[in-house]
Design a protein around this motif. Sequence first.
Motif, PDB file in Angstrom:
ATOM      1  N   GLU A   1      -8.516 -12.823  14.319  1.00 60.69           N
ATOM      2  CA  GLU A   1      -9.815 -13.049  14.117  1.00 60.69           C
ATOM      3  C   GLU A   1     -10.911 -12.025  14.665  1.00 60.69           C
ATOM      4  O   GLU A   1     -11.790 -11.942  14.101  1.00 60.69           O
ATOM      5  N   LEU A   2     -10.573 -11.147  15.619  1.00 62.76           N
ATOM      6  CA  LEU A   2     -11.178 -10.258  16.097  1.00 62.76           C
ATOM      7  C   LEU A   2     -11.320  -9.112  15.009  1.00 62.76           C
ATOM      8  O   LEU A   2     -12.328  -8.460  14.505  1.00 62.76           O
ATOM      9  N   LEU A   3     -10.090  -8.804  14.305  1.00 63.52           N
ATOM     10  CA  LEU A   3     -10.088  -7.825  13.166  1.00 63.52           C
ATOM     11  C   LEU A   3     -11.043  -8.535  12.045  1.00 63.52           C
ATOM     12  O   LEU A   3     -11.715  -7.464  11.201  1.00 63.52           O
ATOM     13  N   LYS A   4     -10.828  -9.598  11.817  1.00 58.87           N
ATOM     14  CA  LYS A   4     -11.576 -10.306  10.695  1.00 58.87           C
ATOM     15  C   LYS A   4     -13.100 -10.162  10.933  1.00 58.87           C
ATOM     16  O   LYS A   4     -13.862 -10.283   9.981  1.00 58.87           O
ATOM     17  N   SER A   5     -13.583 -10.361  12.068  1.00 60.82           N
ATOM     18  CA  SER A   5     -14.802 -10.277  12.436  1.00 60.82           C
ATOM     19  C   SER A   5     -16.017  -8.819  11.827  1.00 60.82           C
ATOM     20  O   SER A   5     -16.909  -8.797  11.954  1.00 60.82           O
ATOM     21  N   VAL A   6     -14.757  -7.979  11.933  1.00 58.89           N
ATOM     22  CA  VAL A   6     -15.306  -6.669  11.335  1.00 58.89           C
ATOM     23  C   VAL A   6     -15.721  -6.569  10.199  1.00 58.89           C
ATOM     24  O   VAL A   6     -14.538  -6.537   9.345  1.00 58.89           O
ATOM     25  N   GLY A   7     -16.803  -6.523   9.346  1.00 56.03           N
ATOM     26  CA  GLY A   7     -17.090  -6.322   8.013  1.00 56.03           C
ATOM     27  C   GLY A   7     -16.961  -5.014   7.615  1.00 56.03           C
ATOM     28  O   GLY A   7     -16.966  -4.025   8.480  1.00 56.03           O
TER      29      GLY A   7
ATOM     30  N   LEU B   1     -15.593   3.523  10.426  1.00 53.06           N
ATOM     31  CA  LEU B   1     -14.623   4.285   9.949  1.00 53.06           C
ATOM     32  C   LEU B   1     -14.341   4.293   8.378  1.00 53.06           C
ATOM     33  O   LEU B   1     -13.810   5.105   7.794  1.00 53.06           O
ATOM     34  N   HIS B   2     -14.562   2.933   8.077  1.00 54.85           N
ATOM     35  CA  HIS B   2     -14.432   2.391   6.592  1.00 54.85           C
ATOM     36  C   HIS B   2     -13.037   2.427   6.246  1.00 54.85           C
ATOM     37  O   HIS B   2     -12.607   2.297   5.039  1.00 54.85           O
ATOM     38  N   ILE B   3     -11.998   2.627   7.408  1.00 53.17           N
ATOM     39  CA  ILE B   3     -10.651   2.482   7.134  1.00 53.17           C
ATOM     40  C   ILE B   3      -9.913   1.791   8.074  1.00 53.17           C
ATOM     41  O   ILE B   3     -10.593   1.511   9.133  1.00 53.17           O
TER      42      ILE B   3
ATOM     43  N   TYR C   1      -9.518  -1.155   4.785  1.00 53.65           N
ATOM     44  CA  TYR C   1      -9.695  -2.194   5.985  1.00 53.65           C
ATOM     45  C   TYR C   1      -9.387  -3.707   5.402  1.00 53.65           C
ATOM     46  O   TYR C   1     -10.487  -4.298   4.959  1.00 53.65           O
ATOM     47  N   GLU C   2      -8.033  -4.104   5.123  1.00 56.09           N
ATOM     48  CA  GLU C   2      -7.834  -5.320   4.371  1.00 56.09           C
ATOM     49  C   GLU C   2      -7.028  -6.249   5.454  1.00 56.09           C
ATOM     50  O   GLU C   2      -5.792  -5.714   6.429  1.00 56.09           O
ATOM     51  N   GLU C   3      -7.092  -7.522   5.320  1.00 59.19           N
ATOM     52  CA  GLU C   3      -6.648  -8.600   6.077  1.00 59.19           C
ATOM     53  C   GLU C   3      -5.187  -8.606   5.897  1.00 59.19           C
ATOM     54  O   GLU C   3      -3.867  -9.002   6.504  1.00 59.19           O
ATOM     55  N   ALA C   4      -4.528  -7.999   4.561  1.00 59.81           N
ATOM     56  CA  ALA C   4      -3.034  -7.923   4.385  1.00 59.81           C
ATOM     57  C   ALA C   4      -2.317  -7.119   5.559  1.00 59.81           C
ATOM     58  O   ALA C   4      -0.930  -7.380   5.290  1.00 59.81           O
TER      59      ALA C   4
ATOM     60  N   TYR D   1       0.979  -1.203  -0.020  1.00 54.81           N
ATOM     61  CA  TYR D   1       0.002  -0.025   0.044  1.00 54.81           C
ATOM     62  C   TYR D   1       1.046   1.215  -0.053  1.00 54.81           C
ATOM     63  O   TYR D   1       1.924   1.362   0.847  1.00 54.81           O
ATOM     64  N   ALA D   2       0.626   2.128  -0.978  1.00 51.16           N
ATOM     65  CA  ALA D   2       1.388   3.391  -0.942  1.00 51.16           C
ATOM     66  C   ALA D   2       0.778   4.472  -0.690  1.00 51.16           C
ATOM     67  O   ALA D   2      -0.621   4.572  -1.206  1.00 51.16           O
TER      68      ALA D   2
END
Length: 289
Positions: free
Chosen positions: A165-171, A177-179, A190-193, A66-67
């Motif tokens: 898993e806690l972060l992954k639980s947030v769609g 925040l959408h970020i 907001y991405e798993e990477a 991400y840049a």
Amino acid sequence: MIPSTIQMRRLTPDDFEAFKQMQTGIENDYIARIFPYSVKEEATYGVFIGDQLVSLAAYTIFAGRYAVLGRLRTDLRFRGRGLATQLLAKLCRELDNRHPEIVWIGLATELSNHPVQHIAHRLGMKRLSAYYSCVLENSWEEMKGLVHGAAEEWEAVIGHNEKYELLKSVGFKDNPLHIFPYECYYSLPYEEALWSENYLSGCSFWRRGADFFALMEDTKGSPYLHVKYFGENSFAQPGLWARIITEARKTDRSIWVDLPYQKGLPEETASFSSRVPWTCYGRISQQTS
């Protein structure tokens, strides 16, 4: 197009004197404090007319994918010529052509900065989010109004897998925040990477039932404890701010929290020293689109 008499190139520490001659209208610009070593660490480019530096910008790469464009400055005497737009476009082309690993290019700017938002649109970026970045200084007595409930109501989360898993639980739709507030000033999709084991090991996680938040020590000129919370209203959660303040006091750090944008901030933020509305723009890299 930029005339051939105008040059764009990567900056070096030797360009510091040229930077100091710029008239940006910014007093005590932090870039002046970090210029000599930041240009070594980051890809920083400038626009020159002859020997005169008239515009500069940089990009920073996070998580190898991400840049974020930033550090944009243009001399007041040369604004309105499209130099900043063309400079940022050059940085985007470099990222697209020389960094195939980059999947997303973005920038964040204050919500009132319409010229930069216009540039973002011209670069093909779309608005990802609007939010407030708020700073609560370590004047602990002023924070009493934020605290209700006990810090002990929140349980520490230790393992990497449980944090992940806690972060992954947030769609995306569940995240107001959408970020993902990766660092102070730097918001990313907001991405798993982004949630590497190394990154999450630098964050302390706390949970209460299904709710959770994360804290990360960060330094951007001053030392902060960066709060990452993805619920609707952190001030309504019993013990949440008691825990945040308890952790901040251990290292005498100010608190930085990003809050969802709305018309008017919650009254609980009245004692915050800074409450700046920001907006984040981005686009998928052309290498991956």
